[in-house]
Structure formats: C-alpha cells, structure tokens
Design a protein around this motif. Structure first.
Motif, PDB file in Angstrom:
ATOM      1  N   MET A  32       0.815  -1.197   0.000  1.00 18.23           N
ATOM      2  CA  MET A  32       0.000   0.000   0.000  1.00 18.23           C
ATOM      3  C   MET A  32       0.864   1.269   0.000  1.00 18.23           C
ATOM      4  N   LEU A  33       1.948   1.283   0.750  1.00 19.65           N
ATOM      5  CA  LEU A  33       2.809   2.470   0.770  1.00 19.65           C
ATOM      6  C   LEU A  33       3.371   2.763  -0.623  1.00 19.65           C
ATOM      7  N   ASP A  34       3.735   1.700  -1.339  1.00 14.05           N
ATOM      8  CA  ASP A  34       4.247   1.885  -2.703  1.00 14.05           C
ATOM      9  C   ASP A  34       3.175   2.492  -3.603  1.00 14.05           C
ATOM     10  N   GLU A  35       1.944   2.052  -3.447  1.00 10.40           N
ATOM     11  CA  GLU A  35       0.850   2.583  -4.267  1.00 10.40           C
ATOM     12  C   GLU A  35       0.597   4.055  -3.954  1.00 10.40           C
ATOM     13  N   VAL A  36       0.590   4.408  -2.672  1.00 10.29           N
ATOM     14  CA  VAL A  36       0.388   5.807  -2.296  1.00 10.29           C
ATOM     15  C   VAL A  36       1.545   6.649  -2.828  1.00 10.29           C
ATOM     16  N   TYR A  37       2.759   6.132  -2.749  1.00  8.05           N
ATOM     17  CA  TYR A  37       3.919   6.854  -3.264  1.00  8.05           C
ATOM     18  C   TYR A  37       3.776   7.120  -4.764  1.00  8.05           C
ATOM     19  N   ARG A  38       3.308   6.120  -5.506  1.00 12.97           N
ATOM     20  CA  ARG A  38       3.107   6.307  -6.947  1.00 12.97           C
ATOM     21  C   ARG A  38       2.107   7.438  -7.217  1.00 12.97           C
ATOM     22  N   ILE A  39       1.058   7.491  -6.417  1.00 13.25           N
ATOM     23  CA  ILE A  39       0.069   8.566  -6.585  1.00 13.25           C
ATOM     24  C   ILE A  39       0.689   9.918  -6.242  1.00 13.25           C
ATOM     25  N   VAL A  40       1.503   9.960  -5.186  1.00 17.86           N
ATOM     26  CA  VAL A  40       2.208  11.202  -4.837  1.00 17.86           C
ATOM     27  C   VAL A  40       3.042  11.661  -6.034  1.00 17.86           C
ATOM     28  N   GLN A  41       3.773  10.740  -6.635  1.00 14.97           N
ATOM     29  CA  GLN A  41       4.620  11.081  -7.778  1.00 14.97           C
ATOM     30  C   GLN A  41       3.782  11.584  -8.959  1.00 14.97           C
ATOM     31  N   GLN A  42       2.633  10.980  -9.170  1.00 13.49           N
ATOM     32  CA  GLN A  42       1.759  11.388 -10.275  1.00 13.49           C
ATOM     33  C   GLN A  42       1.180  12.781 -10.041  1.00 13.49           C
ATOM     34  N   ARG A  43       0.849  13.080  -8.809  1.00 18.32           N
ATOM     35  CA  ARG A  43       0.149  14.332  -8.506  1.00 18.32           C
ATOM     36  C   ARG A  43       1.062  15.518  -8.260  1.00 18.32           C
ATOM     37  N   PRO A  48       9.949   4.293  -1.611  1.00 23.03           N
ATOM     38  CA  PRO A  48       9.882   3.608  -0.312  1.00 23.03           C
ATOM     39  C   PRO A  48      10.827   2.416  -0.217  1.00 23.03           C
ATOM     40  N   GLU A  49      11.170   1.811  -1.340  1.00 23.08           N
ATOM     41  CA  GLU A  49      12.096   0.670  -1.319  1.00 23.08           C
ATOM     42  C   GLU A  49      13.414   1.037  -0.652  1.00 23.08           C
ATOM     43  N   ARG A  50      13.829   2.269  -0.756  1.00 23.90           N
ATOM     44  CA  ARG A  50      15.074   2.694  -0.089  1.00 23.90           C
ATOM     45  C   ARG A  50      14.930   2.581   1.424  1.00 23.90           C
ATOM     46  N   ILE A  51      13.753   2.888   1.936  1.00 23.52           N
ATOM     47  CA  ILE A  51      13.491   2.757   3.379  1.00 23.52           C
ATOM     48  C   ILE A  51      13.421   1.290   3.747  1.00 23.52           C
ATOM     49  N   TYR A  52      12.725   0.503   2.918  1.00 26.65           N
ATOM     50  CA  TYR A  52      12.624  -0.932   3.190  1.00 26.65           C
ATOM     51  C   TYR A  52      14.015  -1.559   3.235  1.00 26.65           C
ATOM     52  N   ALA A  53      14.886  -1.159   2.317  1.00 18.78           N
ATOM     53  CA  ALA A  53      16.247  -1.705   2.281  1.00 18.78           C
ATOM     54  C   ALA A  53      17.008  -1.342   3.555  1.00 18.78           C
ATOM     55  N   GLU A  54      16.840  -0.121   4.027  1.00 19.12           N
ATOM     56  CA  GLU A  54      17.518   0.294   5.262  1.00 19.12           C
ATOM     57  C   GLU A  54      16.987  -0.496   6.457  1.00 19.12           C
ATOM     58  N   LEU A  55      15.682  -0.722   6.482  1.00 17.62           N
ATOM     59  CA  LEU A  55      15.114  -1.525   7.575  1.00 17.62           C
ATOM     60  C   LEU A  55      15.608  -2.969   7.506  1.00 17.62           C
TER      61      LEU A  55
END
Length: 107
Positions: free
Chosen positions: A1-12, A78-85
C-alpha cells in the motif's frame, strides 16, 4: 500500500496546486512538507498518549502519507526505506544506534 500511495504522490506532484493537495504541498516547498510532518508527528504522539486506537491509526496514516510526500520530494522510493530496515533487521537497536553515532563522530 505504501508503494501505491507513493506512486500517486509522484503522479500528482506536477498537477495544478488548485486541484491536488500533494501538488499544493510541492508548490509551497520543502519547509511546508517538513512542517506537515512535524504537525502529524505531534498529532500521532498526542493520539498515542490519548490511547484511542482509532485515533492512533488515523494520525499514523497521516504521518506516513506526509513522509511519502517528503520521499517524493527527493525522488526516494519507499524501497530505499525498506532496504535500510532490512539492513538493520536482526541487529540490536542499541548496537545499530551506537554504530550510527560512531559514524557521525568520525566525520
């Protein structure tokens, strides 16, 4: 879900600020985005103190959303955050924090 919201942020982000809340944040700049994160972090803390699970969920969702806007500002998926975690996973929190402190001391 975070990835999907991020994609919308990028689009908007490049839409008209009159038609998109995300675009309006980008138009107002980094300080506005950071201010919203601070506001939402405070509201999340207050909700946590209040103990109402619905409020905690609602405020945390607002906080996550605004963090995703910040990531979008810097084009950091968000993948950058996931990788750090993942990197930190299985490492004692105290050990990990000490290693960050040592890195900053070396600078």
């Amino acid at each position: 879900m975070l990835d999907e919201v991020y994609r919308i942020v990028q689009q908007r982000r490049d839409q008209s600020a009159d038609q998109s809340y995300v675009a309006s944040l980008f138009a107002k700049g980094l300080d506005k985005i950071l201010g919203k994160i601070g506001e939402e972090a405070t509201e999340t803390a207050v909700a946590g103190k209040g103990g109402d699970p619905k409020e905690v969920v609602s405020e945390t969702a607002d906080l996550f959303f605004h963090v995703l806007v910040l990531l979008g500002y810097y084009d950091l998926p968000p993948e950058r955050i996931y990788a750090e975690l993942r990197r930190r996973f299985g490492v004692s929190g105290l050990t990990e924090k000490a290693s960050r402190s040592q890195k900053s001391d070396a600078r």
